[in-house]
Design a protein around this motif. Structure first.
Motif, mmCIF file in Angstrom:
data_model
loop_
_atom_site.group_PDB
_atom_site.id
_atom_site.type_symbol
_atom_site.label_atom_id
_atom_site.label_comp_id
_atom_site.label_asym_id
_atom_site.label_seq_id
_atom_site.Cartn_x
_atom_site.Cartn_y
_atom_site.Cartn_z
ATOM 1 N N MET A 293 0.840 -1.170 0.000
ATOM 2 C CA MET A 293 0.000 0.000 0.000
ATOM 3 C C MET A 293 0.887 1.235 0.000
ATOM 4 N N ASN A 294 0.462 2.305 -0.657
ATOM 5 C CA ASN A 294 1.257 3.514 -0.779
ATOM 6 C C ASN A 294 0.906 4.584 0.240
ATOM 7 N N LEU A 295 0.171 4.261 1.271
ATOM 8 C CA LEU A 295 -0.169 5.213 2.313
ATOM 9 C C LEU A 295 1.116 5.700 2.976
ATOM 10 N N LYS A 296 1.297 7.041 3.020
ATOM 11 C CA LYS A 296 2.537 7.595 3.556
ATOM 12 C C LYS A 296 2.368 8.265 4.900
ATOM 13 N N SER A 297 1.170 8.674 5.235
ATOM 14 C CA SER A 297 0.963 9.315 6.535
ATOM 15 C C SER A 297 -0.435 8.993 7.049
ATOM 16 N N PHE A 298 -0.623 9.299 8.313
ATOM 17 C CA PHE A 298 -1.861 8.969 8.995
ATOM 18 C C PHE A 298 -2.076 10.034 10.065
ATOM 19 N N PRO A 299 -3.289 10.545 10.219
ATOM 20 C CA PRO A 299 -3.519 11.633 11.183
ATOM 21 C C PRO A 299 -3.533 11.137 12.631
ATOM 22 N N ASP A 300 -2.389 10.615 13.102
ATOM 23 C CA ASP A 300 -2.367 10.006 14.435
ATOM 24 C C ASP A 300 -2.611 11.011 15.553
ATOM 25 N N GLU A 301 -2.395 12.285 15.298
ATOM 26 C CA GLU A 301 -2.638 13.293 16.330
ATOM 27 C C GLU A 301 -4.125 13.476 16.632
ATOM 28 N N HIS A 302 -4.989 12.942 15.773
ATOM 29 C CA HIS A 302 -6.435 13.060 15.962
ATOM 30 C C HIS A 302 -7.093 11.771 16.467
ATOM 31 N N LEU A 303 -6.301 10.754 16.746
ATOM 32 C CA LEU A 303 -6.866 9.467 17.137
ATOM 33 C C LEU A 303 -7.737 9.549 18.387
ATOM 34 N N GLN A 304 -7.349 10.344 19.356
ATOM 35 C CA GLN A 304 -8.131 10.407 20.598
ATOM 36 C C GLN A 304 -9.515 11.015 20.397
ATOM 37 N N SER A 305 -9.714 11.751 19.333
ATOM 38 C CA SER A 305 -11.034 12.336 19.087
ATOM 39 C C SER A 305 -11.993 11.335 18.441
ATOM 40 N N LEU A 306 -11.500 10.176 18.048
ATOM 41 C CA LEU A 306 -12.340 9.150 17.424
ATOM 42 C C LEU A 306 -12.953 8.265 18.512
ATOM 43 N N THR A 307 -13.894 8.816 19.233
ATOM 44 C CA THR A 307 -14.453 8.142 20.408
ATOM 45 C C THR A 307 -15.337 6.936 20.076
ATOM 46 N N SER A 308 -15.827 6.832 18.856
ATOM 47 C CA SER A 308 -16.674 5.692 18.477
ATOM 48 C C SER A 308 -15.885 4.561 17.826
ATOM 49 N N LEU A 309 -14.628 4.801 17.530
ATOM 50 C CA LEU A 309 -13.813 3.796 16.853
ATOM 51 C C LEU A 309 -13.436 2.663 17.805
ATOM 52 N N GLU A 310 -13.796 1.435 17.427
ATOM 53 C CA GLU A 310 -13.502 0.268 18.244
ATOM 54 C C GLU A 310 -12.508 -0.675 17.584
ATOM 55 N N TYR A 311 -12.447 -0.682 16.241
ATOM 56 C CA TYR A 311 -11.568 -1.579 15.502
ATOM 57 C C TYR A 311 -10.647 -0.766 14.613
ATOM 58 N N MET A 312 -9.352 -1.099 14.645
ATOM 59 C CA MET A 312 -8.392 -0.388 13.809
ATOM 60 C C MET A 312 -7.351 -1.378 13.295
ATOM 61 N N TRP A 313 -7.066 -1.296 11.997
ATOM 62 C CA TRP A 313 -6.064 -2.151 11.382
ATOM 63 C C TRP A 313 -5.156 -1.268 10.536
ATOM 64 N N ILE A 314 -3.908 -1.151 10.954
ATOM 65 C CA ILE A 314 -2.898 -0.381 10.216
ATOM 66 C C ILE A 314 -1.687 -1.289 10.073
ATOM 67 N N SER A 315 -1.617 -2.021 8.969
ATOM 68 C CA SER A 315 -0.552 -3.002 8.779
ATOM 69 C C SER A 315 -0.096 -3.047 7.335
ATOM 70 N N TYR A 316 1.154 -3.440 7.183
ATOM 71 C CA TYR A 316 1.763 -3.645 5.877
ATOM 72 C C TYR A 316 1.667 -2.409 4.987
ATOM 73 N N CYS A 317 2.077 -1.282 5.547
ATOM 74 C CA CYS A 317 2.170 -0.019 4.816
ATOM 75 C C CYS A 317 3.637 0.414 4.871
ATOM 76 N N PRO A 318 4.501 -0.151 4.022
ATOM 77 C CA PRO A 318 5.935 0.099 4.130
ATOM 78 C C PRO A 318 6.348 1.543 3.849
ATOM 79 N N SER A 319 5.468 2.344 3.271
ATOM 80 C CA SER A 319 5.792 3.750 3.009
ATOM 81 C C SER A 319 5.332 4.667 4.127
ATOM 82 N N MET A 320 4.531 4.153 5.037
ATOM 83 C CA MET A 320 3.977 4.989 6.100
ATOM 84 C C MET A 320 5.015 5.188 7.202
#
Length: 186
Positions: free
Chosen positions: A1-28
């Motif tokens: 996958m070519n994903l290079k960044s992720f808004p990790d500074e906003h993760l705490q505001s995602l109060t309804s998020l229960e499942y997260m999968w961030i794997s095999y993104c060698p460019s991130m």
């Protein structure tokens, strides 16, 4: 996958998020440096990113987390922290796992030699799966009797200690779902 960044500074505001999968993104290049995860996260699968897990800095997972899957491709070892470790500096690189975990899956940590530190406080852990950790040779002895599922595959050093003549056999032989595969990379 070519994903290079992720808004990790906003993760705490995602109060309804229960499942997260961030794997095999060698460019991130994200490393989740603040260790602030969604507060109601129950299932997390993460790893095999550009920056090794061992360089992410301190990680404090939410107490709602019950399932954690760590992929360590090119990550060295997991820097688990002990529950009573009160160091809380930005330079400390450690994963403090929440005692709420019931399932822990660890895969492809080529340099990891021991799991005996940092898991003792996981009193709710029911399932431990370890895949492709060729140098792993030590387990948290106090944790093993409470498991209902323990699988090991492609871990030759650990497999030897888990064999019928091995150090861990008297402890693990009563686990209902026990699978110590003989196949393995050397």
């Amino acid at each position: 996958m070519n994903l290079k960044s992720f808004p990790d500074e906003h993760l705490q505001s995602l109060t309804s998020l229960e499942y997260m999968w961030i794997s095999y993104c060698p460019s991130m290049d994200n490393s989740f440096p603040c260790g602030l995860w969604p507060p109601n996260l129950s299932n997390l699968s993460i790893g095999s990113l550009k920056k090794p897990i061992s360089e992410w800095g301190q990680q404090n997972f939410p107490t709602t987390l019950v399932t954690l899957i760590l992929y360590g491709e090119n990550s060295g070892a997991i820097p688990f922290a002990k529950a009573d470790d009160t160091r809380n500096t930005a330079t400390t690189s450690s994963f403090l796992l929440p005692p709420s975990l019931t399932y822990l899956y660890i895969s492809d940590f080529m340099d990891m030699e021991s799991l005996s530190m940092g898991l003792q406080h996981l009193t709710c852990l029911e399932e431990l799966v370890i895949i492709s950790c060729p140098n792993l040779k030590d387990l948290p002895v106090t944790l093993l009797p409470s498991l209902s599922r323990f699988w090991v595959n492609y871990c030759p050093k650990l497999r030897k200690k888990c064999s019928r003549k091995g150090k861990y056999w008297p402890i693990i032989s009563q686990i209902p779902d026990l699978d110590i595969l003989k196949a393995g990379r050397t």
